[in-house]
Design a protein around this motif. Structure first.
Motif, PDB file in Angstrom:
ATOM      1  N   THR A  74      10.658  23.544 -19.041  1.00  0.00           N
ATOM      2  CA  THR A  74      10.983  22.483 -19.975  1.00  0.00           C
ATOM      3  C   THR A  74      11.411  23.217 -21.460  1.00  0.00           C
ATOM      4  O   THR A  74      12.198  22.653 -22.229  1.00  0.00           O
ATOM      5  CB  THR A  74       9.903  21.460 -20.630  1.00  0.00           C
ATOM      6  OG1 THR A  74       8.612  22.240 -20.837  1.00  0.00           O
ATOM      7  CG2 THR A  74       9.503  20.659 -19.489  1.00  0.00           C
ATOM      8  N   ARG A  75      10.932  24.550 -21.647  1.00  0.00           N
ATOM      9  CA  ARG A  75      11.268  25.173 -22.727  1.00  0.00           C
ATOM     10  C   ARG A  75      12.719  25.971 -22.791  1.00  0.00           C
ATOM     11  O   ARG A  75      13.271  26.544 -23.783  1.00  0.00           O
ATOM     12  CB  ARG A  75      10.316  26.447 -23.108  1.00  0.00           C
ATOM     13  CG  ARG A  75       9.044  25.737 -23.325  1.00  0.00           C
ATOM     14  CD  ARG A  75       8.206  27.017 -23.574  1.00  0.00           C
ATOM     15  NE  ARG A  75       6.599  26.663 -23.632  1.00  0.00           N
ATOM     16  CZ  ARG A  75       5.669  27.459 -23.430  1.00  0.00           C
ATOM     17  NH1 ARG A  75       5.956  28.752 -23.389  1.00  0.00           N
ATOM     18  NH2 ARG A  75       4.504  27.023 -23.331  1.00  0.00           N
ATOM     19  N   PHE A  76      13.368  26.066 -21.537  1.00  0.00           N
ATOM     20  CA  PHE A  76      14.649  26.770 -21.457  1.00  0.00           C
ATOM     21  C   PHE A  76      15.720  25.639 -22.266  1.00  0.00           C
ATOM     22  O   PHE A  76      15.964  24.626 -22.124  1.00  0.00           O
ATOM     23  CB  PHE A  76      15.155  26.628 -19.996  1.00  0.00           C
ATOM     24  CG  PHE A  76      16.441  27.078 -19.921  1.00  0.00           C
ATOM     25  CD1 PHE A  76      16.876  28.446 -20.158  1.00  0.00           C
ATOM     26  CD2 PHE A  76      17.554  26.073 -19.587  1.00  0.00           C
ATOM     27  CE1 PHE A  76      18.317  28.751 -20.066  1.00  0.00           C
ATOM     28  CE2 PHE A  76      18.749  26.479 -19.339  1.00  0.00           C
ATOM     29  CZ  PHE A  76      19.082  28.031 -19.680  1.00  0.00           C
ATOM     30  N   ASN A  77      16.433  26.610 -23.190  1.00  0.00           N
ATOM     31  CA  ASN A  77      17.458  25.871 -23.830  1.00  0.00           C
ATOM     32  C   ASN A  77      18.698  26.483 -23.531  1.00  0.00           C
ATOM     33  O   ASN A  77      18.938  27.715 -23.898  1.00  0.00           O
ATOM     34  CB  ASN A  77      17.226  26.372 -25.485  1.00  0.00           C
ATOM     35  CG  ASN A  77      18.294  25.514 -26.341  1.00  0.00           C
ATOM     36  OD1 ASN A  77      19.187  24.994 -25.922  1.00  0.00           O
ATOM     37  ND2 ASN A  77      18.326  25.596 -27.594  1.00  0.00           N
ATOM     38  N   PRO A  78      19.722  25.788 -22.688  1.00  0.00           N
ATOM     39  CA  PRO A  78      21.013  26.198 -22.148  1.00  0.00           C
ATOM     40  C   PRO A  78      21.858  26.853 -23.347  1.00  0.00           C
ATOM     41  O   PRO A  78      22.636  27.526 -22.859  1.00  0.00           O
ATOM     42  CB  PRO A  78      21.597  25.278 -21.427  1.00  0.00           C
ATOM     43  CG  PRO A  78      20.698  23.863 -21.754  1.00  0.00           C
ATOM     44  CD  PRO A  78      19.436  24.559 -22.465  1.00  0.00           C
ATOM     45  N   GLU A  79      21.674  26.103 -24.587  1.00  0.00           N
ATOM     46  CA  GLU A  79      22.486  26.689 -25.591  1.00  0.00           C
ATOM     47  C   GLU A  79      22.384  28.239 -26.002  1.00  0.00           C
ATOM     48  O   GLU A  79      23.102  28.792 -26.802  1.00  0.00           O
ATOM     49  CB  GLU A  79      22.304  25.920 -26.716  1.00  0.00           C
ATOM     50  CG  GLU A  79      23.061  24.265 -26.562  1.00  0.00           C
ATOM     51  CD  GLU A  79      22.675  23.624 -27.824  1.00  0.00           C
ATOM     52  OE1 GLU A  79      22.199  23.888 -28.546  1.00  0.00           O
ATOM     53  OE2 GLU A  79      22.893  22.404 -27.341  1.00  0.00           O
ATOM     54  N   ARG A  80      21.189  28.840 -25.629  1.00  0.00           N
ATOM     55  CA  ARG A  80      20.584  30.109 -26.099  1.00  0.00           C
ATOM     56  C   ARG A  80      21.126  31.242 -24.979  1.00  0.00           C
ATOM     57  O   ARG A  80      20.713  32.386 -24.904  1.00  0.00           O
ATOM     58  CB  ARG A  80      19.155  30.210 -26.471  1.00  0.00           C
ATOM     59  CG  ARG A  80      19.064  29.119 -27.462  1.00  0.00           C
ATOM     60  CD  ARG A  80      17.598  29.050 -28.085  1.00  0.00           C
ATOM     61  NE  ARG A  80      17.374  30.546 -28.449  1.00  0.00           N
ATOM     62  CZ  ARG A  80      15.959  30.954 -28.782  1.00  0.00           C
ATOM     63  NH1 ARG A  80      15.063  30.046 -28.551  1.00  0.00           N
ATOM     64  NH2 ARG A  80      15.647  32.104 -29.363  1.00  0.00           N
ATOM     65  N   GLY A  81      21.525  30.723 -23.877  1.00  0.00           N
ATOM     66  CA  GLY A  81      21.998  31.622 -22.731  1.00  0.00           C
ATOM     67  C   GLY A  81      21.625  31.149 -21.369  1.00  0.00           C
ATOM     68  O   GLY A  81      21.313  29.832 -21.300  1.00  0.00           O
ATOM     69  N   SER A  82      21.972  31.870 -20.305  1.00  0.00           N
ATOM     70  CA  SER A  82      21.776  31.013 -19.105  1.00  0.00           C
ATOM     71  C   SER A  82      20.627  31.216 -18.639  1.00  0.00           C
ATOM     72  O   SER A  82      19.678  31.907 -19.025  1.00  0.00           O
ATOM     73  CB  SER A  82      22.974  31.947 -18.086  1.00  0.00           C
ATOM     74  OG  SER A  82      22.104  33.327 -17.642  1.00  0.00           O
ATOM     75  N   ALA A  83      20.405  30.255 -17.562  1.00  0.00           N
ATOM     76  CA  ALA A  83      19.022  30.232 -16.862  1.00  0.00           C
ATOM     77  C   ALA A  83      18.668  31.270 -16.213  1.00  0.00           C
ATOM     78  O   ALA A  83      17.573  31.754 -16.112  1.00  0.00           O
ATOM     79  CB  ALA A  83      18.980  29.026 -15.879  1.00  0.00           C
ATOM     80  N   HIS A  84      19.655  31.971 -15.510  1.00  0.00           N
ATOM     81  CA  HIS A  84      19.344  33.294 -14.782  1.00  0.00           C
ATOM     82  C   HIS A  84      18.758  34.377 -15.717  1.00  0.00           C
ATOM     83  O   HIS A  84      17.961  34.962 -15.396  1.00  0.00           O
ATOM     84  CB  HIS A  84      20.600  33.702 -13.940  1.00  0.00           C
ATOM     85  CG  HIS A  84      20.162  34.596 -12.928  1.00  0.00           C
ATOM     86  ND1 HIS A  84      20.416  35.779 -13.006  1.00  0.00           N
ATOM     87  CD2 HIS A  84      19.873  34.477 -11.797  1.00  0.00           C
ATOM     88  CE1 HIS A  84      20.283  36.595 -12.008  1.00  0.00           C
ATOM     89  NE2 HIS A  84      19.993  35.669 -11.118  1.00  0.00           N
ATOM     90  N   SER A  85      19.428  34.340 -16.715  1.00  0.00           N
ATOM     91  CA  SER A  85      19.104  35.383 -17.691  1.00  0.00           C
ATOM     92  C   SER A  85      17.632  35.198 -18.554  1.00  0.00           C
ATOM     93  O   SER A  85      16.847  36.097 -18.809  1.00  0.00           O
ATOM     94  CB  SER A  85      20.129  35.472 -19.086  1.00  0.00           C
ATOM     95  OG  SER A  85      21.266  35.907 -18.593  1.00  0.00           O
ATOM     96  N   TRP A  86      17.414  33.903 -18.473  1.00  0.00           N
ATOM     97  CA  TRP A  86      16.018  33.431 -19.276  1.00  0.00           C
ATOM     98  C   TRP A  86      15.107  33.930 -18.252  1.00  0.00           C
ATOM     99  O   TRP A  86      13.998  34.388 -18.764  1.00  0.00           O
ATOM    100  CB  TRP A  86      16.173  32.049 -19.358  1.00  0.00           C
ATOM    101  CG  TRP A  86      14.880  31.389 -20.144  1.00  0.00           C
ATOM    102  CD1 TRP A  86      14.695  31.496 -21.531  1.00  0.00           C
ATOM    103  CD2 TRP A  86      13.759  30.476 -19.259  1.00  0.00           C
ATOM    104  NE1 TRP A  86      13.317  30.620 -21.542  1.00  0.00           N
ATOM    105  CE2 TRP A  86      13.022  30.177 -20.345  1.00  0.00           C
ATOM    106  CE3 TRP A  86      13.764  30.037 -18.064  1.00  0.00           C
ATOM    107  CZ2 TRP A  86      12.138  29.424 -19.986  1.00  0.00           C
ATOM    108  CZ3 TRP A  86      12.794  29.203 -17.578  1.00  0.00           C
ATOM    109  CH2 TRP A  86      11.672  29.113 -18.627  1.00  0.00           C
ATOM    110  N   ILE A  87      15.271  33.620 -16.962  1.00  0.00           N
ATOM    111  CA  ILE A  87      14.284  34.057 -15.871  1.00  0.00           C
ATOM    112  C   ILE A  87      13.974  35.360 -15.807  1.00  0.00           C
ATOM    113  O   ILE A  87      13.137  35.971 -15.911  1.00  0.00           O
ATOM    114  CB  ILE A  87      14.627  33.367 -14.704  1.00  0.00           C
ATOM    115  CG1 ILE A  87      14.676  31.875 -14.727  1.00  0.00           C
ATOM    116  CG2 ILE A  87      13.506  33.682 -13.536  1.00  0.00           C
ATOM    117  CD1 ILE A  87      15.076  30.910 -13.605  1.00  0.00           C
TER     118      ILE A  87
END
Length: 197
Positions: A74-87
């Protein structure tokens, strides 16, 4: 570089991106998390393995990363980068944390080991040496005149100062200093003949 996969639910083009899977995971969709796991776990494992080098620890940290993704999706923000990079960022942080933790543990173990090492100490030899030293000092004190022995004994065994010794022995201070000096020279020569010249 997203690697779309086919899922049992409809999507825009019949495939779902990692971002979509993460969004559905954030909503509590376990099937989406399962698909996300299959999609990103190999990349997470590869990154963690490059940092840790230990396969077993890498598998363990990969599991921790994926659990973290499940809990924090729920903390993932797509405006700050891709989901793949976040993980992968989560994976990198976890791997580095593990390296630091392992190093700290190794340092603590090494320190505890160093403290626990008993230094070889031969108590019998030490006792014998001490007794021999005491005997030698007694023998050398016996070679001093009575006045020298009294002065040295009062100073070194009883802790009296020169003026206190002079008062106890009823002698002048320069006389006591001369007795002490002569007595200590004789003691030195007796205890260490090489110093006597």
């Amino acid at each position: 570089m997203p690697d779309p996969i086919a899922l049992p639910w409809p999507s825009r083009q019949g495939v779902v991106s990692v971002g979509d899977l993460l969004a559905r995971t954030a909503a509590g969709d376990t099937a989406a998390f399962s698909a996300l796991y299959d999609r990103v776990a190999p990349a997470v494992f590869g990154l963690v393995r490059r940092v840790l080098r230990n396969p077993a620890q890498s598998e363990e940290v990969t599991q921790e990363v994926m659990l973290d993704v499940w809990r924090t999706a729920t903390r993932f923000n797509p405006e700050r980068g891709s989901a793949h990079s976040w993980i992968l960022t989560i994976a990198h942080r976890r791997a580095v944390d593990r390296v630091r933790s392992e190093q700290a543990s190794a340092d603590r173990t090494e320190l505890a080991g160093a403290r626990a090492v008993d230094v070889d100490f031969d108590q019998v030899a030490d006792t014998v040496t001490t007794r021999l030293d005491v005997e030698q000092v007694r023998r050398c004190l016996g070679k001093l005149t009575e006045l020298q022995r009294e002065s040295v004994t009062l100073a070194y065994y009883n802790g009296y100062t020169y003026p206190e010794i002079a008062e106890r022995l009823g002698a002048k201070l320069p006389t006591i200093k001369a007795r002490m000096r002569d007595g200590l020279i004789r003691l030195r020569d007796c205890l260490d003949p090489a110093q006597g010249g």
